[in-house]
Write an enzyme that holds these catalytic residues in place. Sequence first.
Site, short mmCIF file in Angstrom:
data_model
loop_
_atom_site.label_atom_id
_atom_site.label_comp_id
_atom_site.label_asym_id
_atom_site.label_seq_id
_atom_site.Cartn_x
_atom_site.Cartn_y
_atom_site.Cartn_z
N CYS A 26 0.85 -1.20 0.00
CA CYS A 26 0.00 0.00 0.00
C CYS A 26 0.88 1.25 0.00
O CYS A 26 1.51 1.56 1.01
CB CYS A 26 -0.91 -0.04 1.23
N CYS A 29 0.13 3.85 2.64
CA CYS A 29 0.57 3.35 3.94
C CYS A 29 2.06 3.61 4.13
O CYS A 29 2.50 4.03 5.21
CB CYS A 29 0.32 1.85 4.07
#
Length: 102
Positions: A26, A29
């Site tokens: 991600c 993230c």
Amino acid sequence: MTDDTFATEVLDTPGPVLVDFWAPWCQPCLKLAPVLSELAAEYGDRLRVVALDVDENPDTTQAYGVVSIPTMILFQDGAAVSSIVGARPKPALAAQLATLVP
């Protein structure tokens, strides 16, 4: 942190704990991780920040209804009190945390 250690590291910990639900694939993230590290350093003992890989720990992820990452859930004395979904710039995240953490 893992499903197996979640209770000890979050639910049994007094005070505020911010759990970052993330995954290594991600990109938002990964961009958020250094921001959370900086905030953890700034808050010191007033806020514990931990990360949980959603792919490796599906039980906790499902238990807290995490369907989008990054999701951060703030726990206070073991109870989930607030959640933040999506990456935020540091000033926005700091402002939101300032209303939740003394």
